[in-house]
Every structure is written in structure tokens, then in C-alpha cells.
Design a protein around this motif. Structure first.
Motif, mmCIF file in Angstrom:
data_model
loop_
_atom_site.group_PDB
_atom_site.id
_atom_site.type_symbol
_atom_site.label_atom_id
_atom_site.label_comp_id
_atom_site.label_asym_id
_atom_site.label_seq_id
_atom_site.Cartn_x
_atom_site.Cartn_y
_atom_site.Cartn_z
ATOM 1 N N ASN A 1 45.939 38.100 27.353
ATOM 2 C CA ASN A 1 45.193 38.908 28.322
ATOM 3 C C ASN A 1 45.604 40.373 28.304
ATOM 4 O O ASN A 1 44.874 41.225 28.803
ATOM 5 C CB ASN A 1 45.397 38.359 29.732
ATOM 6 C CG ASN A 1 44.773 36.989 29.940
ATOM 7 O OD1 ASN A 1 44.469 36.295 28.980
ATOM 8 N ND2 ASN A 1 44.605 36.597 31.178
ATOM 9 N N SER B 1 47.016 38.995 38.991
ATOM 10 C CA SER B 1 46.682 37.801 39.761
ATOM 11 C C SER B 1 47.944 37.014 40.119
ATOM 12 O O SER B 1 48.828 37.535 40.797
ATOM 13 C CB SER B 1 45.690 36.953 38.964
ATOM 14 O OG SER B 1 45.169 35.910 39.749
ATOM 15 N N THR C 1 39.047 27.617 43.072
ATOM 16 C CA THR C 1 40.354 27.754 42.434
ATOM 17 C C THR C 1 41.451 27.266 43.356
ATOM 18 O O THR C 1 42.368 26.548 42.939
ATOM 19 C CB THR C 1 40.604 29.225 42.046
ATOM 20 O OG1 THR C 1 39.555 29.671 41.175
ATOM 21 C CG2 THR C 1 41.942 29.375 41.334
ATOM 22 N N CYS D 1 35.661 35.965 36.427
ATOM 23 C CA CYS D 1 36.754 36.938 36.304
ATOM 24 C C CYS D 1 36.302 38.357 35.964
ATOM 25 O O CYS D 1 37.041 39.303 36.238
ATOM 26 C CB CYS D 1 37.758 36.459 35.253
ATOM 27 S SG CYS D 1 38.681 34.977 35.743
ATOM 28 N N TYR D 2 35.138 38.505 35.354
ATOM 29 C CA TYR D 2 34.683 39.833 34.941
ATOM 30 C C TYR D 2 33.675 40.389 35.937
ATOM 31 O O TYR D 2 32.812 39.650 36.444
ATOM 32 C CB TYR D 2 34.031 39.781 33.556
ATOM 33 C CG TYR D 2 34.995 39.777 32.401
ATOM 34 C CD1 TYR D 2 35.164 40.902 31.602
ATOM 35 C CD2 TYR D 2 35.746 38.649 32.099
ATOM 36 C CE1 TYR D 2 36.052 40.909 30.530
ATOM 37 C CE2 TYR D 2 36.639 38.633 31.042
ATOM 38 C CZ TYR D 2 36.782 39.765 30.264
ATOM 39 O OH TYR D 2 37.665 39.761 29.216
ATOM 40 N N ASP E 1 35.668 41.903 42.183
ATOM 41 C CA ASP E 1 36.629 40.809 42.039
ATOM 42 C C ASP E 1 36.214 39.642 42.928
ATOM 43 O O ASP E 1 36.072 39.791 44.139
ATOM 44 C CB ASP E 1 38.027 41.303 42.430
ATOM 45 C CG ASP E 1 39.137 40.364 41.994
ATOM 46 O OD1 ASP E 1 38.886 39.148 41.879
ATOM 47 O OD2 ASP E 1 40.258 40.849 41.771
ATOM 48 N N HIS F 1 38.253 40.779 38.139
ATOM 49 C CA HIS F 1 39.614 40.321 38.390
ATOM 50 C C HIS F 1 40.603 40.736 37.306
ATOM 51 O O HIS F 1 41.805 40.676 37.526
ATOM 52 C CB HIS F 1 39.593 38.795 38.514
ATOM 53 C CG HIS F 1 40.839 38.203 39.053
ATOM 54 N ND1 HIS F 1 41.365 38.510 40.298
ATOM 55 C CD2 HIS F 1 41.713 37.303 38.509
ATOM 56 C CE1 HIS F 1 42.472 37.826 40.500
ATOM 57 N NE2 HIS F 1 42.711 37.092 39.435
ATOM 58 N N VAL F 2 40.090 41.135 36.140
ATOM 59 C CA VAL F 2 40.980 41.431 35.004
ATOM 60 C C VAL F 2 40.690 42.833 34.472
ATOM 61 O O VAL F 2 40.237 43.016 33.341
ATOM 62 C CB VAL F 2 40.835 40.368 33.893
ATOM 63 C CG1 VAL F 2 41.494 39.062 34.312
ATOM 64 C CG2 VAL F 2 39.359 40.117 33.543
#
Length: 359
Positions: free
Chosen positions: A66, A126, A165, A197-198, A267, A295-296
């Protein structure tokens, strides 16, 4: 004994052979044996000798891969290493089956102590953000600066999109999920993860998607994959309930290292609203808000994150070269800018917003 401490994963020496982990050009992988754990460490040779060390810690379900894009951009500023937490990436499960936040933090500390690389510029995303917050709080001698990308710190009002999650931590849910999704292809699973996540999944290149599918296929062959996911999710939820000196927000207040906070406006796992609380909690903090990121952010907008980290180095006097790089990019579209002294905010050409905590 907590359920996160029950050993159930097979021993590393009896694990099945699976496909090898992808190593990008210029990267190296090595295995490091430590008491109770074996960690895989991904690194890039520094551009020159004498650069300060950096360590990157991934999130739930992630791996050291990542951080590959950001590591490549920062190889001229820091000596980059990224760790696969126990049970993730290419690291086997811990001997004791403990996937709590404390256990993950202990793994990072053990590695830093054994490698004698500290103090480092520490990065976390995270779950890795919660882990590195704990590391910085309990071992300030190991941390030069702290960079947190969407850190998983406790929220009173969890977003609906984050509930599935969190439900992984509930006994029986993982078994049910694996039965329901048994027929899902690796491509379907990766698309689901990327939409979660994107901020904009279309930013993922065809090559990046193909690499992610190959990695998903590899992970699904690991007998401990879902165990590591479930127990780490449970460990995170358990950490949210801790009070006193072990509470994550209390530990955030104890962090002495200059801290860069990065939050994405899209996010779906960590609330964008939490950026204000984080800015207040970390005593020497500055904030980079990316309204279009998910999120990333280090994978979606690595150049913007790299520039913000360069500013942090220049601001804290860690690197003269970082100051030169900052001056070179000061006029570029999207270059992150920050007001000096006191609380403030500034918007850049690409919609990013930076703020400083008041002193």
C-alpha cells in the motif's frame, strides 16, 4: 483471556506454499525473525547515504504494498521501509494468535528496537494509524515525526459504510460472510474493496487493478487470512472501548512528535469530521484535508501526500533538502500550503486544505 489472544492459526512452518508476493522495481523484501513473530519488511534503497529512516504501517486487510507509490516518491528524503503486520502481506500469523492493537504496536516496537533504526519518521494508515499512535505515545524515543492517513481512532457515530467492516469482529459473522461470498471471484472482491476505500476507483490503473487481483488470489489461499482479518477487526473494536491511559484518544494527546494528519472527504471508513478532533488531540499537529480522497490517500494522491510530508520535514528542520523541494514545488498547482504560526487554513489549486493546530 481475550478472544483476540486465542491461538488458532497454523504455525508458520506448516503453512501451504502460495504465489510469491509482488515486488515492484527498486524494492526489496526480507524476513525478520523476532520473539513470537516473523515480519516481512519491504524497502527501497535510499537515494544517498545518511538519510533519516522511515517506517510505514498499513491498515486492516492491507500490506506493505500500500505504501509503494509513496515510498518511491520519498526515496530522496528518507530511508524507506514498510512492514507487513503479523498475519498480513507476507508475514505469517503471530505465535500467540494475538491481533490486538497493543500486539501490533508491540510488533512494530520490537522491530524498531531490534533493527536499531529509531527514531524514525513513522507513517500509519487506518488500523496502522491506531497502531502507530500507540507506538508514538508509549515509545516517543522511537519516533521523529508521525504521519497518519485516515487513522482508525474511536468515533461515537460510525458511518453506515463502515459497519460491515466492524461486524467482522462479531463471532460468527466471518463464517457467514465467507459462505455467502464463496462464489465471488477475486475481481469482484477487489472491485468491492476499491469502491469502499477509494474516493474515485477510476483512479486505479489497469495495471494496478491487475496487481490487486493477483494479490487477492494469493491471500485467499492462505488458511489464516480471514482469521487475521477477524481478530484484527476485533482488536480494533476492543481498543475503542478501552478507557484511562490506554484509550487511543488519551494516547493521541500524549504524542510528542510533530504530527501530520491526512483525511479524505470521501472516506467511507473513517469520518471526515474526525479531522477536527484529531487536530485538537495531537499537540503538535497539522492537517491536510483532501476532499476528493477516500480512505487511502497515499495510494490515490501520493504526490500530494509526499509534498505535505516534505513540508513537515522543512517545518521541523529535519531536512534541508526537503526545504529545497518545498520551495521548488511552491508554485506548482496543488502544492500544499500552510500558514505559519497559530491556527490557520489554506486551500490549494487541487482542492486540498491544510491547517495547523494552535500552539
Amino acid at each position: 483471556m481475550s478472544s483476540t489472544e486465542l491461538p488458532s492459526a497454523p504455525a508458520a512452518n506448516v503453512l501451504p506454499k502460495v504465489a510469491t508476493v509482488r515486488v515492484a522495481e527498486g524494492e526489496r523484501l526480507r524476513s525478520v525473525g523476532l520473539p513470537g513473530i516473523t515480519l516481512t519488511v519491504r524497502s527501497r534503497p535510499p537515494a544517498r547515504e545518511g538519510l533519516p529512516p522511515a517506517l510505514y504501517v498499513h491498515g486492516l486487510g492491507g500490506s506493505s504494498q500500500n505504501w509503494s507509490a509513496l515510498m518511491e516518491l520519498l526515496e530522496g528524503e528518507v530511508d524507506c521501509e514498510a512492514v507487513d503486520l503479523p498475519g498480513f502481506g507476507d508475514s505469517p500469523p503471530p505465535d500467540d494468535g494475538n491481533y490486538s492493537i497493543t500486539a501490533h504496536a508491540r510488533a512494530v516496537i520490537r522491530y524498531l528496537d531490534a533493527s536499531d533504526r529509531g527514531p524514525v519518521h513513522l507513517f500509519g494508515n487506518s488500523l496502522g494509524g491506531a497502531v502507530t499512535t500507540r507506538v508514538a505515545a508509549v515509545r516517543p524515543d522511537l519516533v521523529r515525526t508521525l504521519t497518519l492517513v485516515s487513522p482508525a481512532l474511536p468515533e461515537l457515530r460510525v458511518q453506515r459504510s463502515a459497519v460491515p467492516t466492524a461486524l467482522l469482529s462479531v463471532p460468527g459473522v466471518t463464517s457467514l460472510f465467507t459462505r455467502v461470498t464463496k462464489q465471488w471471484s477475486a475481481e469482484q472482491r477487489v472491485r468491492g474493496v476499491m469502491h469502499l476505500c477509494y474516493g474515485d476507483p477510476d483512479r486505479v490503473t489497469p495495471e494496478g487493478f491487475s496487481n490487486a487481483v493477483q494479490e487477492m488470489e494469493r491471500r485467499l489461499q492462505l488458511p489464516y487470512f480471514w482469521d487475521a482479518m477477524t481478530r484484527s477487526a476485533r482488536g480494533l473494536v476492543n481498543a475503542y472501548t478501552l478507557g484511562g491511559q490506554h484509550a487511543l484518544w488519551r494516547q493521541a494527546e500524549r504524542v510528542l512528535a510533530p504530527t501530520l494528519l491526512i483525511y479524505g472527504g470521501r472516506d467511507q471508513l473513517v469520518g471526515y469530521r474526525m479531522r477536527s478532533r484529531a487536530l485538537r488531540a495531537f499537540r503538535d499537529s497539522r492537517l491536510l484535508s483532501l476532499p476528493d480522497a477516500g480512505h487511502v490517500a497515499m495510494m490515490e494522491y501520493p504526490e500530494v501526500v509526499a509534498r505535505a510530508f516534505g513540508e513537515l520535514l522543512a517545518e521541523t528542520g529535519e531536512s534541508q533538502d526537503a526545504g529545497d523541494a518545498l520551495r521548488r514545488t511552491a508554485g506548482e498547482p496543488g502544492a500544499a500550503r500552510r500558514r505559519a504560526g497559530g491556527a490557520g487554513a489554506a486551500a490549494s489549486g487541487d482542492g486540498t486544505v491544510t491547517e495547523n493546530a494552535g500552539s
